[in-house]
Design an enzyme around this catalytic site. Structure first.
Site, short mmCIF file in Angstrom:
data_model
loop_
_atom_site.label_atom_id
_atom_site.label_comp_id
_atom_site.label_asym_id
_atom_site.label_seq_id
_atom_site.Cartn_x
_atom_site.Cartn_y
_atom_site.Cartn_z
N LYS A 45 0.90 -1.10 0.03
CA LYS A 45 0.06 0.10 0.02
C LYS A 45 0.95 1.41 0.02
CE LYS A 45 -3.05 -2.40 3.22
NZ LYS A 45 -3.59 -2.35 4.80
N GLY A 46 2.17 1.17 0.45
CA GLY A 46 2.92 2.31 0.82
C GLY A 46 3.14 3.37 -0.13
N GLU A 100 8.50 2.31 -5.42
CA GLU A 100 8.18 1.71 -3.89
C GLU A 100 8.32 2.83 -2.92
OE1 GLU A 100 7.15 -0.03 -1.61
OE2 GLU A 100 8.67 -1.88 -1.42
N ASP A 101 7.78 2.74 -1.66
CA ASP A 101 7.76 3.97 -0.73
C ASP A 101 9.20 3.96 -0.16
OD1 ASP A 101 7.64 1.56 0.78
OD2 ASP A 101 5.84 2.09 2.06
N ASP A 104 14.37 -0.33 2.76
CA ASP A 104 15.02 -0.26 4.14
C ASP A 104 16.07 -1.21 4.20
OD1 ASP A 104 15.24 -0.13 7.06
OD2 ASP A 104 13.75 -1.22 7.32
N LYS A 132 17.07 3.97 3.15
CA LYS A 132 17.84 4.16 4.46
C LYS A 132 19.26 3.23 4.05
CE LYS A 132 14.03 3.84 7.66
NZ LYS A 132 13.28 3.01 8.63
N PHE A 153 12.81 5.36 11.97
CA PHE A 153 11.26 5.07 11.64
C PHE A 153 10.75 6.22 11.14
CE2 PHE A 153 6.98 3.69 11.78
CZ PHE A 153 7.01 2.62 11.11
N VAL A 154 10.03 6.06 10.10
CA VAL A 154 9.13 7.31 9.40
C VAL A 154 8.11 6.79 9.11
CG1 VAL A 154 11.16 8.87 8.73
CG2 VAL A 154 10.13 6.81 7.15
N ASP A 160 3.23 3.78 6.57
CA ASP A 160 2.26 3.62 7.98
C ASP A 160 3.07 3.10 9.36
OD1 ASP A 160 3.05 0.95 7.18
OD2 ASP A 160 1.63 0.25 8.54
N ARG A 166 -0.87 6.71 7.06
CA ARG A 166 -0.74 6.59 5.61
C ARG A 166 -0.89 8.22 5.06
NH1 ARG A 166 0.92 1.62 4.06
NH2 ARG A 166 0.14 -0.03 5.12
P1 IMP Z 1 12.72 -3.71 3.64
O1 IMP Z 1 12.59 -5.40 2.95
O2 IMP Z 1 13.43 -3.99 4.91
O3 IMP Z 1 13.54 -3.05 2.70
O4 IMP Z 1 11.40 -3.31 3.95
C1 IMP Z 1 10.70 -2.47 3.15
C2 IMP Z 1 9.15 -2.33 3.48
O5 IMP Z 1 9.23 -2.15 5.02
C3 IMP Z 1 8.65 -0.95 3.14
O6 IMP Z 1 8.04 -1.04 1.84
C4 IMP Z 1 7.76 -0.54 4.14
O7 IMP Z 1 6.75 -1.02 4.19
C5 IMP Z 1 8.36 -0.98 5.60
N1 IMP Z 1 9.21 -0.10 6.09
C6 IMP Z 1 10.53 -0.14 6.18
N2 IMP Z 1 11.02 1.05 6.90
C7 IMP Z 1 9.84 1.83 7.03
C8 IMP Z 1 9.53 3.09 8.00
O8 IMP Z 1 10.65 3.61 8.19
N3 IMP Z 1 8.32 3.36 8.30
C9 IMP Z 1 7.33 2.62 7.61
N4 IMP Z 1 7.33 1.51 7.01
C10 IMP Z 1 8.83 1.10 6.73
#
Ligand code: IMP
Length: 176
Positions: A45-46, A100-101, A104, A132, A153-154, A160, A166
């Site tokens: 959804k992000g 993508e939002d 991380d 990040k 965390f944001v 969300d 959101r």
């Molecule tokens: P990754 O696999 O660790 O890169 O995770 C990506 C997903 O984790 C993103 O699409 C977000 O849904 C969630 N996510 C990671 N960091 C944050 C944050 O700071 N705030 C909100 N959602 C996050």
């Protein structure tokens, strides 16, 4: 300062800052993909607000589709595999841009890129609003990045905290 559920957040990226940078990303995409009719895959959804702002300024011929990623436990050593839900378009031979939002750890994006390449995409690039770098666990090439941020965390602008926040029109960061 705002409160989302039980946590306090402070303003981090204002709407004007976000929109200006997103417009720049759209111009970059217009330039790089002007002759490719790319398929944009928006990850819900992000990424919904990022995508909405981005596509106001993407003016080249393109297709836009939306997917969700579902986690399920795999028996393989790689652990959690994300299943792509809702992808009906044929990928073979397409120039794909994932929208993508946030990237991380990079685990989600690395898997998605891999799966789309396995489906025969001609090229796969990533456009992410936030990145990040310090949190990266799996290297993934993010060609279009709105903002590199610290490993905190944001919430807001699509992102969300426990499904809330959101709808905020700016990005907020967790207060110390
Ligand atoms: P990754 O696999 O660790 O890169 O995770 C990506 C997903 O984790 C993103 O699409 C977000 O849904 C969630 N996510 C990671 N960091 C944050 C944050 O700071 N705030 C909100 N959602 C996050």
């Amino acid at each position: 300062m705002i409160t989302v559920k039980d946590k306090t957040f402070v303003p981090f990226l204002e709407p004007t800052t976000l929109n200006a940078r997103i417009t720049e990303l759209a111009y970059e995409l217009n330039h790089d993909y002007h002759d490719k009719t790319p398929l944009f895959i928006v990850v819900l959804k992000g990424a919904f607000l990022f995508a909405a702002e981005l596509f106001k300024h993407v003016t080249i011929p393109c297709e836009i589709t939306f997917v969700r990623l579902a986690s399920y436990q795999s028996m393989e050593s790689s652990g959690r595999i994300k299943q792509i839900i809702g992808l009906e378009e044929p990928i073979e031979g397409r120039h794909v841009v994932i929208v993508e939002d946030i990237v991380d750890t990079g685990l989600t994006m690395a898997q998605l890129v891999r799966q789309l390449k396995e489906k025969g995409a001609e090229s796969v690039e990533v456009a992410t609003l936030l990145h990040k770098p310090e949190a990266m666990r799996e290297p993934v090439v993010t060609r279009y990045v709105g903002f590199e941020i610290e490993n905190r965390f944001v919430v807001g602008f699509g992102l969300d905290y426990d499904e809330q926040g959101r709808n905020l029109d700016a990005v907020y960061i967790l207060a110390d």
